[in-house]
Every structure is written in C-alpha cells, then in structure tokens.
Design an enzyme around this catalytic site. Structure first.
Site, mmCIF file in Angstrom:
data_model
loop_
_atom_site.group_PDB
_atom_site.id
_atom_site.type_symbol
_atom_site.label_atom_id
_atom_site.label_comp_id
_atom_site.label_asym_id
_atom_site.label_seq_id
_atom_site.Cartn_x
_atom_site.Cartn_y
_atom_site.Cartn_z
ATOM 1 N N ASP A 104 3.706 9.278 9.288
ATOM 2 C CA ASP A 104 3.441 8.233 8.321
ATOM 3 C C ASP A 104 3.169 6.928 9.092
ATOM 4 O OD1 ASP A 104 3.691 7.522 5.246
ATOM 5 O OD2 ASP A 104 4.953 6.065 6.268
ATOM 6 N N TYR A 119 4.153 -3.640 6.045
ATOM 7 C CA TYR A 119 2.885 -3.656 5.315
ATOM 8 C C TYR A 119 2.351 -5.081 5.140
ATOM 9 C CZ TYR A 119 3.790 1.225 4.076
ATOM 10 O OH TYR A 119 4.015 2.580 4.131
ATOM 11 N N HIS A 153 3.507 15.629 2.030
ATOM 12 C CA HIS A 153 3.519 14.454 2.907
ATOM 13 C C HIS A 153 4.650 14.426 3.923
ATOM 14 C CE1 HIS A 153 2.830 10.382 4.274
ATOM 15 N NE2 HIS A 153 4.085 10.087 4.004
#
Length: 368
Positions: free
Chosen positions: A128, A286, A343
């Site tokens: 990720d 982020y 995922h």
C-alpha cells in the site's frame, strides 16, 4: 524518553510485553521492539534474524504488526528483518505538523534507521503506501537500496498513482476522457476526476474523515480490512458515482460486504493502537502529496534497482493491469499476480507472499 521507551531500549523486554506495549501476544507473536532514534524522532522497531537486511514498510492504516506472517518466514530464510511502526503510527513518534510527514522526512527516517542498525543497504518491502515509500527510497536514496518488493502498489511517476487510467477511468461519466499531466499537481487533477468524498480528497480537504474514523477505530479498521469482495469486472460495471473510492470518513454500514481479513484478536491489536493515536498522523501522509509532487519534479523517475511487483487479482484500486508499462521506469522488474486476493495481501495470502518474496530475494539478494 519515557520509562516505557527506556525499558524497550534496554532490550530486556520479552515477547509478551504486556500492557506497556501493543498486545502482540493476543494474536501472533512479534519480535521484541526497541525505540530507535532517527531523523529527529524515534521509531518503534521490531527486529529479528541475521543476514542481509530486509526492511518491511506497512501501509495505511497499518502497523509493523501487518508483517507478522512474513517476519518468521524471512528469518528462517536467512535474513535480518527490520520492521518499524512508521512515523505517525503505533508506538513511533507523531510530530504535530502536516509537513513533518512529507517524503523527505519519511525517507530520511529510513536512511537513519539503516545507519542505526549498521546496514549500508537493504531491500525495502512495502505494501500500500509502504510500497509507494519503497519506490521513493529507490528514487531519492538509490545508494541505500538493494532492491524493492512492492505489494499491490505499482510505481507510477510523479505521484500519479490515483490518476492512472485503470482507476481514474471507471470514475468518469460515459463519454468523458481524462489524460493525466505529470507537470500538474496531482491533487488538482484528482479534483477533475473524482467526487469531493473520494478518500484522498477528503483527507486533504479538512478533518471530517479524521473525526469520523476516530469516533470508532475498531469499526473503521474492520470496515477497511475486507476480502471476498466485488471483482474488478463487476466494479467497472457500476455507475461512475459508485466508483469514486469513498472509502473512509463515511457512515459504516451495519452489514459489511465480503469477509473479515482479521480475526477478533488481530482486529483488537489495530483497534487499540488507533484508539490511542487517532488516525490524523497517518492521514497526514496523504496531505503531503502536492508537496511531494512539487519536490520531485526534477527527480529522475527511473528505478535503477532490481524490483519485484506482487499484485492482487481483485484489488480494484491498485490493479494488476497498472503494472503494464512499468518496465519503462523499472527496467529490472519481475511481476506476479496472486489469484483470489484483494487489497490486504500480506495478511490475506501470507503463504503466497512469502513464497514469491523469498524466491526473489534468494535470487537477487542471497544470504551470505
């Protein structure tokens, strides 16, 4: 330094660390942790084994604990495994400012970590956002990187990951087209493609997602860590409004789709950690995407180390198809797709991950 950190640093802590640290013993044992000073902060680091160094980088919202299935396998294969809670996570330090989480700081932490463990270089294994960090290590600190193994996250130059046509395309209305421009701020471009509630745009636009996720950390983690979900072909058949990746900061449905990735005990480890720290430090990663893009405009995007890319067949965001063309930027690249995986690959399919990673390591970075 706190009493707990002094105890951890002494190396006298047994595997069952008890209430002074995350309750690893509740699920799967982890090596004892120590507080490692690096780059002006301290990282909580688990280490085991001897041999060439392999550093494992978790993603969002993860922990060093993400790698509990990989650590013993890598140690048995002859590697020294170094596994941090990354900056802003777990028992590692959490600086207060958003810019404290930009890519210069994140990669600086890892360079300092190598110095502290006495390693000239390492293979960096990431999942990720940890995969994105591993690729950035190869771009920014090539001399410290022996190789990269990324799980799910392909190398897309200039922070264009969320603008890749494989995932931006389904979010467009029928007849719309969009071509990403590496010379334009990726967040600005994402606003042209996605709804404001797309998770990355929510993260960079305020603290609504932080507050929603902090309200019930256990439910947040459980709703994120899902498997046996919709396949990519089914996802692509949905209307555009449904494919905007509105994953976090939204009301959690009473009935969750798919199946749990984590057992109750494993979920407890994550839930207790994020209940203590909140999600804001992790979300701050982020909030640096635009800053990272600007800082990297003059950086060569070629990854000049051997690399292994492990994709998951049914990850609808980080799709296997996104690896097409990667060899243009990663010339020494090997790719594999794990079938029937979504995922959370290191935890969903640990045996397949371990087999592929160890096979590649022994060919490219063998134990001495």
């Amino acid at each position: 330094m706190s009493i707990v950190r002094r105890i951890l640093s002494s190396g006298l802590v047994a595997l069952s660390l008890g209430a002074a640290s995350p309750a690893w013993a509740d699920a799967s044992p982890m090596p004892a942790a120590i507080a490692v000073p690096t780059n002006g902060i301290e990282l909580n680091v688990h280490e085991a084994g001897t041999g060439p160094v392999v550093v494992l980088l978790h993603g969002f919202p993860g922990l060093a604990y993400t790698w509990r299935h990989q650590i013993p396998a890598l140690v048995a294969a002859g590697y020294r495994v170094v596994v941090p809670d990354l900056r802003g996570y777990g028992a590692s330090d959490m600086p207060p400012d958003v810019e404290d989480y930009d890519i210069a700081e994140l990669t600086g932490d890892l360079v300092g970590l190598l110095d502290r463990v006495g390693a000239r270089e390492a293979v960096f294994v990431g999942h990720d956002f940890g995969g994105l960090l591993a690729w950035q290590m190869a771009l920014l600190h090539r001399d410290r990187v022996a190789g990269v193994i990324s799980m799910n996250t392909p190398h897309v130059p200039h922070w264009g990951l969320w603008l890749h046509p494989e995932i931006a395309g389904p979010a467009l209305e029928e007849g719309e087209t969009f071509v990403a421009d590496p010379g334009v701020d990726p967040i600005a471009q994402m606003r042209e493609v996605y709804s404001p509630d797309m998770y990355v745009l929510m993260f960079v636009s305020g603290d609504e997602a932080d507050r929603a996720m902090d309200a019930d950390p256990r439910a947040t983690i459980r709703s994120a860590y899902r498997k046996d979900l919709m396949r990519a072909s089914e996802w692509d058949a949905l209307p555009a409004f449904a494919t905007n990746m509105e994953y976090y900061g939204k009301p959690i449905p009473a009935e969750l789709p798919g199946k749990d990735v984590l057992s109750d005990d494993e979920l407890d480890v994550y839930a207790r950690s994020f209940a203590r720290t909140g999600f804001t430090p992790a979300i701050n990663w982020y909030r640096n995407i635009s800053r990272n893009w600007k800082a990297g405009l003059e950086i060569d995007q070629q990854v000049r180390v051997p690399a292994l890319m492990i994709s998951a067949e049914h990850d609808v965001v980080l799709r296997p198809a996104m690896t097409r063309g990667m060899a243009d930027y990663v010339p020494d690249l090997e790719t594999h797709v794990i079938p029937d995986a979504w995922h959370w690959t290191p935890e969903e399919k640990p045996d397949a991950v371990n087999r592929l990673a160890i096979d590649w390591l022994q060919r490219h970075y063998p134990p001495r």
